[in-house]
Design an enzyme around this catalytic site. Structure first.
Site, mmCIF file in Angstrom:
data_model
loop_
_atom_site.group_PDB
_atom_site.id
_atom_site.type_symbol
_atom_site.label_atom_id
_atom_site.label_comp_id
_atom_site.label_asym_id
_atom_site.label_seq_id
_atom_site.Cartn_x
_atom_site.Cartn_y
_atom_site.Cartn_z
ATOM 1 N N THR A 281 0.899 -1.165 -0.022
ATOM 2 C CA THR A 281 0.125 0.062 0.021
ATOM 3 C C THR A 281 0.837 1.336 -0.130
ATOM 4 O OG1 THR A 281 -1.855 1.104 1.122
ATOM 5 C CG2 THR A 281 -0.281 0.294 2.592
ATOM 6 N N ASN B 82 -0.953 3.919 1.246
ATOM 7 C CA ASN B 82 -2.091 4.700 2.083
ATOM 8 C C ASN B 82 -1.327 4.526 3.419
ATOM 9 O OD1 ASN B 82 -4.069 5.242 3.801
ATOM 10 N ND2 ASN B 82 -5.560 4.812 2.655
ATOM 11 N N ARG B 83 -0.703 5.731 3.866
ATOM 12 C CA ARG B 83 -0.221 6.095 5.226
ATOM 13 C C ARG B 83 -1.123 5.791 6.439
ATOM 14 N NH1 ARG B 83 5.081 5.069 4.392
ATOM 15 N NH2 ARG B 83 5.840 6.441 2.565
ATOM 16 N N HIS B 84 -2.394 6.078 6.108
ATOM 17 C CA HIS B 84 -3.315 5.912 7.239
ATOM 18 C C HIS B 84 -3.372 4.349 7.521
ATOM 19 C CE1 HIS B 84 -4.617 10.031 7.343
ATOM 20 N NE2 HIS B 84 -4.824 9.980 6.149
ATOM 21 N N LYS B 85 -3.632 3.632 6.184
ATOM 22 C CA LYS B 85 -3.630 2.100 6.602
ATOM 23 C C LYS B 85 -2.425 1.430 7.163
ATOM 24 C CE LYS B 85 -5.257 0.782 2.631
ATOM 25 N NZ LYS B 85 -5.975 -0.095 1.434
ATOM 26 N N ASP C 27 -7.920 -5.176 0.344
ATOM 27 C CA ASP C 27 -8.825 -4.452 -0.184
ATOM 28 C C ASP C 27 -10.145 -4.418 0.664
ATOM 29 O OD1 ASP C 27 -9.596 -2.657 -2.183
ATOM 30 O OD2 ASP C 27 -10.535 -4.311 -3.354
ATOM 31 N N TYR D 141 -14.694 6.281 4.734
ATOM 32 C CA TYR D 141 -16.058 6.414 5.020
ATOM 33 C C TYR D 141 -16.307 6.625 6.776
ATOM 34 C CZ TYR D 141 -17.092 5.313 0.556
ATOM 35 O OH TYR D 141 -17.258 5.165 -1.090
ATOM 36 N N ARG E 299 -10.473 -4.330 9.288
ATOM 37 C CA ARG E 299 -9.159 -4.185 8.861
ATOM 38 C C ARG E 299 -8.515 -4.988 10.320
ATOM 39 N NH1 ARG E 299 -8.474 0.225 7.315
ATOM 40 N NH2 ARG E 299 -8.669 -0.195 5.156
#
Length: 192
Positions: free
Chosen positions: A8, A10-13, A69, A151, A178
């Site tokens: 990823t 995506n730094r948040h994930k 995902d 979301y 997650r």
């Protein structure tokens, strides 16, 4: 310490997952392994997208990795946005645009039931494993909170009166889709 790439950017994930790994694994990102290309997500299922990304990293970088995902599945919308959650309002992948479109499409519906679902594909030394986590909830009428991403400001998990965006990362990770999928992944890795 075992090195493992989370496929990823995506730094948040990555931050959420790194916190859950509790330093037991050296978590690398795509940037860490020199992968700067956009990984395709053109499958029709969450499982297919997570597998596609993990296979790409394994085949091109020969690094044990996992990819995820996640989709928001809203009952009144026939499971939409689902696999298209990140690009629900268009290719710009804007969280605010996605939320606005979701609330607009839900406006005529009484049923606000929804669930988040995460599929993780792990490729460890060439062998593939899949994990899934879900959390049931409802979509609120308005945005609430300023934490999280995606979301989170409109998703209220069952048994709570706050959105994910109103919760600390520790609270959210304890119950999130997650978090559940990653705990399965971590349990699997620890048992090796």
């Amino acid at each position: 310490m075992k090195r493992l790439c989370f496929a990823t950017n995506n730094r948040h994930k990555a931050a959420e997952v790194s916190q859950m790994l509790e330093g037991k694994f050296e978590l690398l990102t795509l940037q860490d392994i020199g992968c700067h290309e956009e990984l395709a997500e053109d499958q029709e299922t969450l499982e297919g997208n997570s597998r596609q990304k993990a296979e790409y990293v394994w085949q091109h970088y020969n690094v044990s990795c996992f990819a995820d995902d996640t989709g928001l599945e809203v009952e009144a919308l026939g499971g939409a946005p689902g696999v298209y959650s990140a690009r629900y309002a268009g290719p710009q992948r804007s969280d605010s645009d996605n939320i606005r479109l979701l609330l607009q499409n839900l406006a005529p519906h009484q049923n606000r039931k929804a669930r988040f679902r995460t599929s993780i594909t792990l490729i460890l030394d060439g062998r593939q494993h899949q994990f899934e986590g879900t959390v049931e909830g409802t979509i609120s009428d308005a945005w609430k909170g300023d934490k999280g991403f995606g979301y989170d400001p409109v998703f209220v998990p069952d048994g709570y009166d706050r959105t994910f965006a109103e919760m600390s990362s520790e609270e959210k990770n304890a119950i999130s889709h997650r978090g559940r999928a990653v705990r399965q992944l971590v349990g699997f890795l620890k048992a090796l």
